[in-house]
Motif scaffolding. Structure first.
Motif, PDB file in Angstrom:
ATOM      1  N   UNK A  97      36.690  51.809  46.801  1.00  0.00           N
ATOM      2  CA  UNK A  97      36.434  53.019  46.023  1.00  0.00           C
ATOM      3  C   UNK A  97      36.487  52.691  44.527  1.00  0.00           C
ATOM      4  N   UNK A  98      35.504  53.132  43.779  1.00  0.00           N
ATOM      5  CA  UNK A  98      35.457  52.857  42.352  1.00  0.00           C
ATOM      6  C   UNK A  98      36.368  53.827  41.616  1.00  0.00           C
ATOM      7  N   UNK A  99      37.084  53.317  40.638  1.00  0.00           N
ATOM      8  CA  UNK A  99      37.769  54.262  39.766  1.00  0.00           C
ATOM      9  C   UNK A  99      36.991  54.290  38.454  1.00  0.00           C
ATOM     10  N   UNK A 143      39.640  45.383  31.736  1.00  0.00           N
ATOM     11  CA  UNK A 143      40.011  46.318  32.811  1.00  0.00           C
ATOM     12  C   UNK A 143      41.536  46.485  32.853  1.00  0.00           C
ATOM     13  N   UNK A 157      36.946  51.038  36.439  1.00  0.00           N
ATOM     14  CA  UNK A 157      36.065  50.002  36.977  1.00  0.00           C
ATOM     15  C   UNK A 157      34.610  50.309  36.615  1.00  0.00           C
ATOM     16  N   UNK A 185      36.278  40.517  30.464  1.00  0.00           N
ATOM     17  CA  UNK A 185      36.054  41.807  31.118  1.00  0.00           C
ATOM     18  C   UNK A 185      37.153  42.145  32.122  1.00  0.00           C
ATOM     19  N   UNK A 186      37.710  41.129  32.750  1.00  0.00           N
ATOM     20  CA  UNK A 186      38.837  41.394  33.662  1.00  0.00           C
ATOM     21  C   UNK A 186      40.049  41.867  32.847  1.00  0.00           C
ATOM     22  N   UNK A 226      34.022  49.524  32.969  1.00  0.00           N
ATOM     23  CA  UNK A 226      33.956  48.088  32.677  1.00  0.00           C
ATOM     24  C   UNK A 226      32.588  47.534  33.114  1.00  0.00           C
ATOM     25  N   UNK A 227      32.135  47.957  34.275  1.00  0.00           N
ATOM     26  CA  UNK A 227      30.828  47.475  34.760  1.00  0.00           C
ATOM     27  C   UNK A 227      29.719  47.924  33.804  1.00  0.00           C
ATOM     28  N   UNK A 267      29.932  45.905  30.701  1.00  0.00           N
ATOM     29  CA  UNK A 267      29.410  44.556  30.952  1.00  0.00           C
ATOM     30  C   UNK A 267      27.881  44.570  30.834  1.00  0.00           C
TER      31      UNK A 267
END
Lengths: 175, 217
Positions: free
Chosen positions: A1-3, A46, A6, A42-43, A9-10, A13
């Protein structure tokens, strides 16, 4: 499940991966490491998303994360690099394999010249002259005062010119 | 080329550098996948950590509740009071014959519970302020010259400790069986809560008192 973090950040990116990657590549001059550090940027973004107070643009914040990640790497690498320089005479023959990065021949000289500058000169030139950040944004990214940004840039540009003239760089013709 | 032109030209070359470099699309997609994978991994790890913290907290609370419940309703054949100095709670009571324990810690050093016969017994401790067991017994025994008219006393041994049993006289309408157990440091009061026309049960009192371990006090 995306929060939502996330997703954000995507999305960031998608918007900024090229510019962040190029900044890191110009700093570390190692394409594989630049990919790894872009990934790490990017990690980390997050992980520390909650610390982003939205008092600067997303791009500025991401660059400050990228800057910290890169500087950490460079500082860790220093003793290793010194060891390599002392005990091996060979230089990395081709830091830009075409399957990863494309670069026009005309920019290679500039790329090399930048890579030979000291770290603080390199980053201030990249941010101010290549990325086009303002003095205020650059000071935020580097966590410097604005006057330090100005004075370092004033010393960095002549150093780059000197480096280029050493390499016989042909300047762009001005109209 | 003059200095100003050189600077403008350098600026242009630098700006061009940004556009003349290109990170290959397939590589950017690979890194994108790695980022998403690592974010998910990090999320799972953080959820596991949170779960572990919750589980540990829950386990600790459960253990605490269990221990507390065990102390209040536990079935112990021998009660060790050696770690309970005067002024602290007496926690443990009762064996299987006292299933319905209603411990009411009315005071810090006192505990009260129901016996199988439905009566109530209280136990509390006090420092032996008389200096020795002998002195304390002398105080708790009826005065040789002026004894009480409502109860009699006699010295007995409970759980290897010297004690005084106080018994109401047969026609007494108030008062109940009371037992005082002595060590050099403490006096233990074990007694029925007096009810109207109910003196309690002598044997029950002694049986309960025998369950304590008064040694090493």
């Amino acid at each position: 499940m995306h929060d939502y973090r996330e997703n954000e950040i995507v999305e960031w990116y998608t918007q900024f991966h090229q510019t962040i990657f190029k900044f890191i590549l110009l700093m570390v001059k190692d394409y594989q490491q630049a990919e790894d550090l872009t990934h790490e940027t990017f990690v980390k973004a997050y992980k520390y998303h909650h610390t982003f107070k939205r008092d600067s643009s997303v791009k500025t914040w991401l660059f400050s994360v990228a800057h910290n990640v890169t500087i950490d790497y460079i500082r860790k690498q220093k003793p290793i690099r010194l060891f390599k320089e002392v005990f091996t005479s060979k230089k990395d023959p081709n830091p830009l394999p075409e399957q990863i990065v494309q670069m026009k021949e005309s920019s290679l000289e500039l790329y090399e010249a930048l890579a030979n500058l000291k770290e603080s000169y390199r980053e201030v030139i990249i941010l101010r002259k290549i990325k086009g950040f303002s003095i205020e944004e650059t000071s935020k990214i580097l966590d410097w005062t604005e006057s330090k940004v100005k004075s370092t840039l004033n010393r960095a540009l002549p150093a780059l010119e000197k480096q280029l003239s050493k390499e016989g760089f042909v300047y762009e013709q001005t109209k | 080329m003059n200095k100003q032109n050189e600077t403008i030209s350098l600026d242009r070359s630098l700006q061009k550098l940004e556009y003349e470099m290109e990170w290959k699309m397939e590589r950017t997609l690979k890194i994108r996948q790695r980022i998403i994978k690592d974010i998910k991994k990090g999320k799972r790890r953080s959820q596991l950590q949170k779960g572990f913290v919750l589980f540990t907290t829950f386990a600790l609370i459960s253990m605490f509740v269990f221990l507390l419940a065990g102390q209040l309703t536990g079935k112990l054949n021998t009660m060790d009071l050696s770690t309970l100095p005067a002024g602290e709670e007496l926690h443990t009571i009762a064996d299987e014959e006292i299933p319905e324990l209603q411990s009411q810690l009315e005071e810090l050093h006192q505990v009260q519970f129901k016996t199988p016969s439905g009566r109530e017994i209280t136990i509390h401790t006090q420092e032996n302020e008389w200096g020795s067991v002998d002195n304390a017994i002398a105080v708790f025994m009826n005065h040789p010259k002026y004894p009480s008219l409502s109860y009699t006393t006699k010295e007995i041994t409970i759980s290897n400790q010297r004690a005084v049993l106080q018994e109401p006289v047969p026609d007494a309408k108030v008062g109940s069986y009371k037992l005082y157990v002595f060590t050099e440091s403490y006096v233990y009061y074990v007694q029925f809560v007096a009810g109207h026309n109910d003196k309690g049960d002598r044997d029950e009192l002694l049986k309960i008192a025998e369950q304590f371990n008064y040694e090493n006090l």
